[in-house]
Design a protein around this motif. Sequence first.
Motif, short mmCIF file in Angstrom:
data_model
loop_
_atom_site.label_atom_id
_atom_site.label_comp_id
_atom_site.label_asym_id
_atom_site.label_seq_id
_atom_site.Cartn_x
_atom_site.Cartn_y
_atom_site.Cartn_z
N LEU A 46 0.85 -1.20 0.00
CA LEU A 46 0.00 0.00 0.00
C LEU A 46 0.89 1.25 0.00
N VAL A 81 -9.03 10.61 1.54
CA VAL A 81 -9.34 9.32 2.17
C VAL A 81 -10.81 9.36 2.56
N ILE A 123 -7.91 6.68 -1.26
CA ILE A 123 -8.17 5.46 -0.49
C ILE A 123 -9.63 5.50 -0.03
#
Length: 309
Positions: free
Chosen positions: A221, A265, A229
């Motif tokens: 990752l 995110v 993400i």
Amino acid sequence: MSNGDLRIVSLIPSGTEILAALGLTDAIVGRSHECDYPPEIQDRPICTQPRLNTSASSSEINDKINKLIQSALSIYEIKIEILKRLHPTHIITQDQCDVCAVSVSEVEKAVASITHTPPEIISLKPNVLKDVWADVERVANAFGVDSLKVLENLEARVKIVSQKTQGLSQTEKLPTVACIEWTDPLMIAANWIPELVTLAGGEPLFSTTGQPSSHLKWENLIASNPDIIIFMPCGFDLNRTRQEAELLTQHPEWENLRANQNGRVYITDGNSYFNRPGPRLVDSTEMLAEILHPEIFQYGYKGQTWELL
């Protein structure tokens, strides 16, 4: 068999949602403990229960699931007495994932103990979007209802998204996207998810459309350093997803991730949307479009079904 004679038990949330989309809500006489949509089916008797504590930590849930599978036990059990009492004509289940719902073999075992006319088992096994459309059609055919309008509407909504994102790769670099399906251990969402990300104008990382979800090493990752993400853990709603994601952000290298630094995110209600291969995968596609390209898409899901972490 007329609709009035139908007695359907749905043991999978996506099956329940397909039945509802086809106008068969009234024929549903029983459901799984996870079938919660549409809201009007929540008064139907519950025919399954989990063999694990779903409020445990992610790693504890994962360990318990692995132990159950190793001992050849299903993660869910069928409440056979309730099932017998409901006299179903049909049972809808799935053959897609042992972790998602009761397996077909469990249903077959339960049905074998029913002495009156055994119900017909309809098993769904979707891996990509067109399989979901085929499931809608198959369920419609099984009950003699028309699926054409339902499918036309769902497919038209997907087409609107893909047409608006089609030209993007010519004019700009598409954002790379990591969709997290489990946090401890780290797992990446697959099956239909990479397809939805692609439709929504993103480049899915680590996973191939139609393949099962896989484990992801933390260092991979970090190395791939995605632009975006998105957390969509299986079976967790928005609040539980926030808790899971916040645990992950305590990792020392989290600070350096591009998605974190750029404020990209996101958390989603994976349980209601992304993990359910039914009609609401279209909503999920629209949500991804809104997350990836807010300059093009504003459906109004933000704050309802997804949020910035």
